[in-house]
Design an enzyme around this catalytic site. Structure first.
Site, short mmCIF file in Angstrom:
data_model
loop_
_atom_site.label_atom_id
_atom_site.label_comp_id
_atom_site.label_asym_id
_atom_site.label_seq_id
_atom_site.Cartn_x
_atom_site.Cartn_y
_atom_site.Cartn_z
N GLY A 54 0.88 -1.23 -0.01
CA GLY A 54 0.01 -0.18 -0.02
C GLY A 54 0.75 1.29 0.12
O GLY A 54 0.21 2.36 -0.51
N GLU A 77 4.47 4.10 6.37
CA GLU A 77 3.08 3.39 6.09
C GLU A 77 2.13 4.23 5.37
O GLU A 77 2.06 5.46 5.46
CB GLU A 77 2.71 3.23 7.36
CG GLU A 77 2.89 1.74 8.08
CD GLU A 77 1.84 0.59 7.18
OE1 GLU A 77 1.27 0.98 6.08
OE2 GLU A 77 1.80 -0.69 7.76
N ASP A 78 1.16 3.21 4.57
CA ASP A 78 -0.20 4.08 4.06
C ASP A 78 -1.06 4.35 4.89
O ASP A 78 -1.37 5.66 4.93
CB ASP A 78 -0.66 3.10 2.78
CG ASP A 78 -1.06 1.77 3.48
OD1 ASP A 78 -0.73 1.28 4.45
OD2 ASP A 78 -1.63 1.09 2.80
N ASP A 91 -4.58 2.16 11.06
CA ASP A 91 -6.13 2.01 11.13
C ASP A 91 -6.33 1.15 12.49
O ASP A 91 -6.17 2.17 13.51
CB ASP A 91 -6.48 0.92 10.09
CG ASP A 91 -8.17 0.73 9.81
OD1 ASP A 91 -8.98 1.69 10.01
OD2 ASP A 91 -8.48 -0.34 9.65
N LYS A 147 -6.53 6.81 11.04
CA LYS A 147 -7.56 6.68 11.47
C LYS A 147 -7.96 6.40 12.95
O LYS A 147 -8.24 5.25 13.40
CB LYS A 147 -8.24 5.77 10.57
CG LYS A 147 -8.91 5.91 9.21
CD LYS A 147 -10.14 5.10 8.96
CE LYS A 147 -9.18 3.85 7.97
NZ LYS A 147 -10.43 2.96 7.29
N PHE A 154 -13.75 3.53 4.67
CA PHE A 154 -12.68 2.75 3.93
C PHE A 154 -12.35 3.52 2.58
O PHE A 154 -13.19 3.88 1.98
CB PHE A 154 -13.28 1.39 3.56
CG PHE A 154 -12.26 0.42 2.77
CD1 PHE A 154 -11.46 -0.23 3.80
CD2 PHE A 154 -12.52 0.44 1.56
CE1 PHE A 154 -10.59 -1.25 3.07
CE2 PHE A 154 -11.49 -0.47 0.96
CZ PHE A 154 -10.49 -1.06 1.85
N VAL A 155 -11.24 3.69 2.61
CA VAL A 155 -10.70 4.60 1.58
C VAL A 155 -9.88 3.94 0.41
O VAL A 155 -9.21 2.77 0.99
CB VAL A 155 -9.89 5.95 2.05
CG1 VAL A 155 -10.63 6.84 2.82
CG2 VAL A 155 -8.52 5.51 2.78
N ASP A 204 -5.88 -0.07 -1.82
CA ASP A 204 -6.60 -1.07 -2.58
C ASP A 204 -7.97 -1.32 -2.20
O ASP A 204 -8.30 -1.41 -0.82
CB ASP A 204 -5.96 -2.36 -3.00
CG ASP A 204 -6.08 -3.11 -2.07
OD1 ASP A 204 -5.52 -2.94 -0.68
OD2 ASP A 204 -6.23 -4.26 -1.90
N ARG A 237 -5.64 1.00 -6.70
CA ARG A 237 -4.33 1.56 -6.23
C ARG A 237 -3.63 2.91 -6.91
O ARG A 237 -2.77 3.55 -6.63
CB ARG A 237 -3.08 0.57 -6.02
CG ARG A 237 -3.36 -0.65 -5.05
CD ARG A 237 -2.07 -1.25 -4.74
NE ARG A 237 -2.51 -2.74 -4.20
CZ ARG A 237 -2.53 -2.94 -2.94
NH1 ARG A 237 -2.26 -2.10 -2.21
NH2 ARG A 237 -2.65 -4.13 -2.31
P1 5GP Z 1 -4.25 -1.99 10.61
O1 5GP Z 1 -5.59 -2.15 11.03
O2 5GP Z 1 -3.29 -2.90 10.82
O3 5GP Z 1 -3.78 -0.77 11.05
O4 5GP Z 1 -4.20 -1.75 8.90
C1 5GP Z 1 -3.87 -2.78 8.14
C2 5GP Z 1 -3.57 -2.62 6.91
O5 5GP Z 1 -5.21 -2.48 6.42
C3 5GP Z 1 -3.54 -1.39 6.26
O6 5GP Z 1 -1.99 -1.33 6.19
C4 5GP Z 1 -3.95 -1.14 4.85
O7 5GP Z 1 -3.43 -2.03 3.87
C5 5GP Z 1 -5.42 -2.00 5.26
N1 5GP Z 1 -6.40 -0.78 5.73
C6 5GP Z 1 -6.87 -0.24 6.52
N2 5GP Z 1 -7.62 0.71 6.47
C7 5GP Z 1 -7.69 0.86 5.16
C8 5GP Z 1 -8.70 1.87 4.19
O8 5GP Z 1 -9.41 2.63 4.73
N3 5GP Z 1 -8.43 1.49 2.96
C9 5GP Z 1 -7.70 0.46 2.43
N4 5GP Z 1 -7.81 0.18 1.23
N5 5GP Z 1 -7.00 -0.33 3.27
C10 5GP Z 1 -7.10 -0.10 4.52
MG MG Z 2 -0.26 -1.18 4.75
#
Ligand code: 5GP
Ligand code: MG
Length: 180
Positions: free
Chosen positions: A43, A97-98, A101, A129, A152-153, A159, A165
């Site tokens: 990402g 990081e992207d 979440d 977030k 969710f973006v 993606d 992407r």
């Molecule tokens: P975490 O929940 O572990 O912080 O995030 C895990 C991964 O979930 C992120 O690195 C990303 O790849 C994906 N993710 C979390 N929120 C979003 C979102 O809003 N959109 C997308 N496309 N991926 C997300």
């Molecule tokens: Mg990621």
């Protein structure tokens, strides 16, 4: 692709302006530190490519690829699919990081890299977030591009089912896309 977008949350211009600002901050922070900039695939790829060109001090590029174990018994468990190639012991490391979440993956990445004894370890995430943060996750990103609401973006590297992407902005999908 464009027709599936309900709303543009961050325009290409907003993202590029913010990256320029972050670049100034990071260039000052890491001057003379020769940091290893670790991107978490996949990402981050678009953000990484733009961000690295605004870090105008000597640095080294590296990447990690992590994923959750598939299968029913180990849900939520993360694994390293590809580790960094540099020896980061004693080095200044910045994770790119992207999105931050629930925090599960970044928390895992952070602990994994910390165990390699870097001189310093910081986090720069394009999106944060905070509403989604899982209890027990206390890690705070050091640099945040944008704090966004709980939606969710997609786009700019992010993606849905491996698509979108390549959009140059961050947007929200129309609800009907999820029902296809
Ligand atoms: P975490 O929940 O572990 O912080 O995030 C895990 C991964 O979930 C992120 O690195 C990303 O790849 C994906 N993710 C979390 N929120 C979003 C979102 O809003 N959109 C997308 N496309 N991926 C997300
Ligand atoms: Mg990621």
């Amino acid at each position: 692709m464009e027709k599936d977008i309900l709303e543009v949350l961050l325009t290409e211009q907003q993202i590029q302006n913010r990256i320029r600002e972050l670049g100034e901050t990071l260039s000052a922070e890491y001057a003379d530190k020769d940091p290893v900039i670790v991107g978490v695939l996949k990402g981050v790829v678009v953000f990484y490519a733009d961000m690295i060109r605004h870090i105008q001090v000597p640095c080294q590029m590296d990447f990690m690829w992590i994923s959750s174990y598939s299968g029913t018994t180990t849900t939520g468990q993360m694994q390293v699919r590809r580790d960094v190639s540099a020896n980061i012991e004693g080095r200044h490391v910045l994770i790119l990081e992207d999105i931050y979440d629930t925090g599960t993956s970044l928390d895992f990445t952070y602990k994994h890299l910390l165990s390699k004894k870097p001189a310093s370890l910081k986090i720069c995430t394009l999106l944060d977030k905070p509403e989604r943060r899982k209890s027990g996750i206390t890690l705070q990103p050091d640099y945040v591009g944008f704090t966004i609401p709980n939606a969710f973006v997609v786009g700019y590297g992010l993606d849905y089912n491996e698509h979108y992407r390549n959009l140059p902005y961050v947007g929200i999908l129309k609800p009907e896309v999820y029902n296809r």
